[in-house]
Design a protein around this motif. Structure first.
Motif, mmCIF file in Angstrom:
data_model
loop_
_atom_site.group_PDB
_atom_site.id
_atom_site.type_symbol
_atom_site.label_atom_id
_atom_site.label_comp_id
_atom_site.label_asym_id
_atom_site.label_seq_id
_atom_site.Cartn_x
_atom_site.Cartn_y
_atom_site.Cartn_z
ATOM 1 N N SER A 1 -1.316 5.751 11.561
ATOM 2 C CA SER A 1 -2.618 5.535 12.202
ATOM 3 C C SER A 1 -3.307 4.289 11.651
ATOM 4 O O SER A 1 -3.981 3.565 12.400
ATOM 5 C CB SER A 1 -3.517 6.763 12.066
ATOM 6 N N THR A 2 -3.134 4.006 10.370
ATOM 7 C CA THR A 2 -3.687 2.778 9.796
ATOM 8 C C THR A 2 -3.020 1.566 10.427
ATOM 9 O O THR A 2 -3.687 0.597 10.793
ATOM 10 C CB THR A 2 -3.485 2.748 8.266
ATOM 11 N N TRP A 3 -1.699 1.623 10.562
ATOM 12 C CA TRP A 3 -0.962 0.525 11.183
ATOM 13 C C TRP A 3 -1.402 0.326 12.625
ATOM 14 O O TRP A 3 -1.668 -0.796 13.047
ATOM 15 C CB TRP A 3 0.547 0.789 11.122
ATOM 16 N N ASP B 1 0.837 -1.201 0.000
ATOM 17 C CA ASP B 1 0.000 0.000 0.000
ATOM 18 C C ASP B 1 0.872 1.251 0.000
ATOM 19 O O ASP B 1 0.535 2.250 0.640
ATOM 20 C CB ASP B 1 -0.913 0.029 1.232
ATOM 21 N N TYR C 1 -0.488 4.113 3.057
ATOM 22 C CA TYR C 1 -0.505 3.446 4.363
ATOM 23 C C TYR C 1 0.113 4.387 5.386
ATOM 24 O O TYR C 1 1.218 4.883 5.191
ATOM 25 C CB TYR C 1 0.295 2.142 4.280
ATOM 26 N N SER C 2 -0.579 4.625 6.489
ATOM 27 C CA SER C 2 -0.107 5.587 7.478
ATOM 28 C C SER C 2 0.130 4.912 8.825
ATOM 29 O O SER C 2 -0.288 3.775 9.051
ATOM 30 C CB SER C 2 -1.133 6.700 7.648
ATOM 31 N N SER D 1 -4.204 1.139 14.080
ATOM 32 C CA SER D 1 -5.567 0.621 14.207
ATOM 33 C C SER D 1 -5.674 -0.831 13.771
ATOM 34 O O SER D 1 -6.394 -1.615 14.386
ATOM 35 C CB SER D 1 -6.563 1.492 13.433
ATOM 36 N N SER D 2 -4.944 -1.223 12.730
ATOM 37 C CA SER D 2 -5.088 -2.596 12.231
ATOM 38 C C SER D 2 -4.159 -3.593 12.911
ATOM 39 O O SER D 2 -4.526 -4.744 13.111
ATOM 40 C CB SER D 2 -4.887 -2.642 10.718
#
Length: 173
Positions: free
Chosen positions: A136-138, A129, A133-134, A140-141
């Motif tokens: 914050s995405t990392w 990605d 891909y940020s 949260s996931s």
């Protein structure tokens, strides 16, 4: 541990890695919370060592995806990297950390979980990605969504490891 015992334990861990997520529950949200596929590679690194642990981490999601459709193709590369790192780092920590007994098990698990999640996130950030891909995405996931699973793993895996150690079924028992 003999080569035969290592091979048998590795195959057993791969089978657990494929079967456990399929058997636990069919709900994606519950699977994400519990992260059952993570259990086998984390345990394998502790029990059979870094090489076999990494093998379990790589083969389990690949075979599971082929046989059950879980994980789905878009998630598969990240899972292969994350779980492979779990098995490798967990095994290396068990081999090289100079801590007594269960402190080594817990430290190995925590370090492996952190490094695996970082490796999976880096794969997404720079390959899968790239550009979208940020942090914050990392978070949260890879951290928030799986925090309950991490707690479950920190309770369950040391108990199973301890039983296998007492039965002389670990590479360092």
């Amino acid at each position: 541990m003999s080569k035969t015992k290592t091979l048998i334990m590795t195959a057993l861990m791969v089978a657990i890695g494929v079967a456990l997520p399929f058997v636990i529950i069919r709900s994606q949200q519950v699977r994400t919370l519990i992260s059952p596929m993570h259990i086998a590679p984390l345990l394998a690194g502790l029990v059979v060592g870094p090489g076999p642990g990494m093998t379990v981490g790589i083969l389990s999601p690949l075979l599971s995806s082929l046989l059950t459709g879980m994980p789905m193709a878009p998630v598969l590369p990240g899972m292969v990297v994350e779980l492979g790192v779990y098995g490798l780092i967990g095994g290396l920590c068990m081999k090289y950390l100079k801590l007594p007994g269960m402190k080594k098990v817990y430290a190995s698990l925590i370090i492996a979980m952190i490094m695996g999640r970082i490796a999976g996130g880096l794969l997404h950030a720079f390959v899968l990605d790239a550009g979208s891909y940020s942090l914050s995405t990392w978070l949260s996931s890879y951290v928030v969504a799986t925090a309950p699973g991490m707690v479950i793993h920190l309770i369950l895996i040391p108990l199973v490891y301890s039983a296998l150690y007492k039965a002389h079924l670990t590479y360092n028992s």
